[in-house]
Write a protein that holds these residues in place. Structure first.
Motif, mmCIF file in Angstrom:
data_model
loop_
_atom_site.group_PDB
_atom_site.id
_atom_site.type_symbol
_atom_site.label_atom_id
_atom_site.label_comp_id
_atom_site.label_asym_id
_atom_site.label_seq_id
_atom_site.Cartn_x
_atom_site.Cartn_y
_atom_site.Cartn_z
ATOM 1 N N VAL A 161 -15.749 -54.722 -19.765
ATOM 2 C CA VAL A 161 -14.600 -53.859 -19.387
ATOM 3 C C VAL A 161 -14.933 -52.376 -19.099
ATOM 4 O O VAL A 161 -15.574 -51.842 -20.283
ATOM 5 C CB VAL A 161 -13.282 -53.760 -20.264
ATOM 6 N N GLY A 162 -14.639 -51.789 -18.014
ATOM 7 C CA GLY A 162 -15.016 -50.376 -17.911
ATOM 8 C C GLY A 162 -13.726 -49.618 -17.605
ATOM 9 O O GLY A 162 -12.923 -50.076 -16.489
ATOM 10 N N LEU A 163 -13.475 -48.573 -18.227
ATOM 11 C CA LEU A 163 -12.185 -47.928 -18.079
ATOM 12 C C LEU A 163 -12.336 -46.273 -17.823
ATOM 13 O O LEU A 163 -12.820 -45.847 -18.593
ATOM 14 C CB LEU A 163 -11.172 -47.949 -19.172
ATOM 15 N N GLN A 164 -11.866 -45.818 -16.572
ATOM 16 C CA GLN A 164 -12.429 -44.511 -16.192
ATOM 17 C C GLN A 164 -11.552 -43.241 -16.963
ATOM 18 O O GLN A 164 -11.996 -42.412 -17.204
ATOM 19 C CB GLN A 164 -12.370 -44.351 -14.707
ATOM 20 N N PHE A 165 -10.339 -43.815 -17.582
ATOM 21 C CA PHE A 165 -9.506 -43.127 -18.126
ATOM 22 C C PHE A 165 -9.607 -43.420 -19.803
ATOM 23 O O PHE A 165 -10.050 -44.088 -20.086
ATOM 24 C CB PHE A 165 -8.111 -43.313 -17.510
ATOM 25 N N HIS A 166 -8.303 -42.607 -20.444
ATOM 26 C CA HIS A 166 -8.283 -42.824 -21.734
ATOM 27 C C HIS A 166 -7.060 -43.359 -22.051
ATOM 28 O O HIS A 166 -5.769 -42.912 -21.736
ATOM 29 C CB HIS A 166 -8.258 -41.318 -22.402
ATOM 30 N N LEU A 167 -6.900 -44.305 -23.038
ATOM 31 C CA LEU A 167 -5.563 -44.974 -23.443
ATOM 32 C C LEU A 167 -5.614 -44.732 -25.107
ATOM 33 O O LEU A 167 -4.560 -44.843 -25.530
ATOM 34 C CB LEU A 167 -5.668 -46.552 -23.459
ATOM 35 N N ALA A 227 -21.504 -49.226 -15.624
ATOM 36 C CA ALA A 227 -21.495 -49.273 -14.069
ATOM 37 C C ALA A 227 -23.068 -49.055 -13.756
ATOM 38 O O ALA A 227 -23.539 -49.926 -13.249
ATOM 39 C CB ALA A 227 -20.609 -48.559 -13.485
ATOM 40 N N HIS A 228 -23.596 -48.069 -14.149
ATOM 41 C CA HIS A 228 -25.033 -47.612 -14.163
ATOM 42 C C HIS A 228 -26.004 -48.761 -14.407
ATOM 43 O O HIS A 228 -26.660 -49.009 -13.560
ATOM 44 C CB HIS A 228 -25.229 -46.440 -14.720
ATOM 45 N N VAL A 229 -25.793 -49.397 -15.787
ATOM 46 C CA VAL A 229 -26.850 -50.241 -15.990
ATOM 47 C C VAL A 229 -26.396 -51.639 -15.588
ATOM 48 O O VAL A 229 -27.381 -52.606 -15.332
ATOM 49 C CB VAL A 229 -26.833 -50.477 -17.597
ATOM 50 N N SER A 230 -25.298 -51.707 -14.944
ATOM 51 C CA SER A 230 -24.909 -53.010 -14.017
ATOM 52 C C SER A 230 -25.489 -52.830 -12.525
ATOM 53 O O SER A 230 -25.022 -53.581 -11.843
ATOM 54 C CB SER A 230 -23.531 -53.300 -14.210
ATOM 55 N N HIS A 233 -6.473 -38.700 -17.818
ATOM 56 C CA HIS A 233 -7.585 -38.755 -17.095
ATOM 57 C C HIS A 233 -8.292 -37.299 -17.532
ATOM 58 O O HIS A 233 -7.655 -36.355 -17.734
ATOM 59 C CB HIS A 233 -7.646 -38.538 -15.623
ATOM 60 N N TRP A 234 -9.686 -37.286 -17.767
ATOM 61 C CA TRP A 234 -10.702 -36.342 -18.083
ATOM 62 C C TRP A 234 -11.872 -36.725 -17.372
ATOM 63 O O TRP A 234 -12.915 -36.575 -18.352
ATOM 64 C CB TRP A 234 -10.548 -36.094 -19.563
ATOM 65 N N HIS A 235 -12.188 -36.416 -16.258
ATOM 66 C CA HIS A 235 -13.386 -36.551 -15.633
ATOM 67 C C HIS A 235 -13.623 -36.138 -14.210
ATOM 68 O O HIS A 235 -12.808 -35.674 -13.635
ATOM 69 C CB HIS A 235 -13.697 -38.198 -15.436
ATOM 70 N N GLY A 236 -14.934 -35.832 -13.959
ATOM 71 C CA GLY A 236 -15.181 -35.201 -12.622
ATOM 72 C C GLY A 236 -16.376 -36.348 -12.008
ATOM 73 O O GLY A 236 -16.352 -35.988 -10.740
ATOM 74 N N ASP A 237 -16.583 -37.428 -12.632
ATOM 75 C CA ASP A 237 -17.245 -38.415 -12.144
ATOM 76 C C ASP A 237 -16.686 -39.762 -11.883
ATOM 77 O O ASP A 237 -15.664 -39.727 -12.461
ATOM 78 C CB ASP A 237 -18.690 -38.606 -12.903
ATOM 79 N N THR A 238 -17.175 -40.411 -11.304
ATOM 80 C CA THR A 238 -16.760 -41.903 -10.840
ATOM 81 C C THR A 238 -17.791 -42.764 -10.673
ATOM 82 O O THR A 238 -18.833 -42.532 -10.779
ATOM 83 C CB THR A 238 -15.827 -42.034 -9.645
ATOM 84 N N PHE A 239 -17.470 -44.113 -10.707
ATOM 85 C CA PHE A 239 -18.408 -45.174 -10.849
ATOM 86 C C PHE A 239 -18.082 -46.155 -9.604
ATOM 87 O O PHE A 239 -17.074 -46.396 -9.060
ATOM 88 C CB PHE A 239 -18.637 -45.859 -12.151
ATOM 89 N N GLY A 275 -16.191 -50.078 -22.139
ATOM 90 C CA GLY A 275 -16.352 -48.405 -22.327
ATOM 91 C C GLY A 275 -15.298 -47.568 -21.732
ATOM 92 O O GLY A 275 -14.756 -47.947 -20.653
ATOM 93 N N VAL A 276 -15.072 -46.547 -22.295
ATOM 94 C CA VAL A 276 -14.270 -45.728 -22.024
ATOM 95 C C VAL A 276 -14.793 -44.334 -21.338
ATOM 96 O O VAL A 276 -15.585 -43.887 -22.045
ATOM 97 C CB VAL A 276 -13.415 -45.214 -23.259
ATOM 98 N N CYS A 277 -14.311 -44.017 -20.139
ATOM 99 C CA CYS A 277 -14.802 -42.617 -19.330
ATOM 100 C C CYS A 277 -16.243 -42.880 -19.224
ATOM 101 O O CYS A 277 -16.796 -43.534 -18.329
ATOM 102 C CB CYS A 277 -14.231 -41.533 -20.050
#
Length: 166
Positions: free
Chosen positions: A103-109, A26-29, A69-75, A17-19
């Motif tokens: 795998v969870g990535l908060q950012f963009h690659l 994270a939520h469903v886990s 990075h392009w987010h205002g939320d976090t997990f 999962g990206v962003c």
């Protein structure tokens, strides 16, 4: 999403999962998804966490990497997962579980010289806000020089995940 994560935990597939995708994993886990204290929009480094020594899918990511990075939320980090990458303003930037199959990535690659200008143009209103971690359009486009490192990290992650499910 919950079914995909469950299949990955069982070993029959994998999920990356990206962003927003990472936030959904994270939520469903069972982890919380909340507002981050700061918006993060632009190129900023992430660093390996001490727990990263146990990483499988993210083992090939360098000690420090400049990412978009392009987010205002976090997990929060889900139970049974390990935090692999973080930064001071947003400590949870990447996690993995199920032996690297989740795998969870908060950012963009994944951004390229073709896709990044489209992303910036489509979200330009978000760059007008105030915040210590909001870069200008020019800074974001110029920061694409980090693309090579991001692409290498992305391929490393995807190759590792693919190897776990084949």
């Amino acid at each position: 999403m919950a079914q995909e994560v469950e299949r990955a935990r069982e070993g029959s597939s994998a999920v990356v999962g990206v962003c927003l995708g990472a936030q959904l994993i994270a939520h469903v886990s069972g982890a919380r998804v909340t507002r981050n204290p700061e918006l993060e929009i632009g190129w900023y480094p992430v660093r390996r966490a001490p727990e990263a020594a146990k990483a499988v899918a993210l083992a090939g990511v360098p000690e420090e990497l400049s990412v978009l990075h392009w987010h205002g939320d976090t997990f929060g980090i889900p139970g049974g997962a390990i935090r692999v990458l973080g930064r001071d303003v947003c400590p949870n930037q990447a996690f993995e579980s199920a032996g690297g199959r989740v795998v969870g990535l908060q950012f963009h690659l994944e951004q390229t010289s073709e896709s990044l200008p489209v992303m910036v143009a489509g979200n330009a209103d978000e760059l007008l806000g105030s915040g210590a971690y909001i870069q200008s359009e020019a800074q974001i486009i110029y920061g694409l020089e980090a693309e090579v490192g991001c692409r290498s990290a992305l391929y490393s992650i995807l190759d590792a995940v693919e190897g776990l499910v084949l």
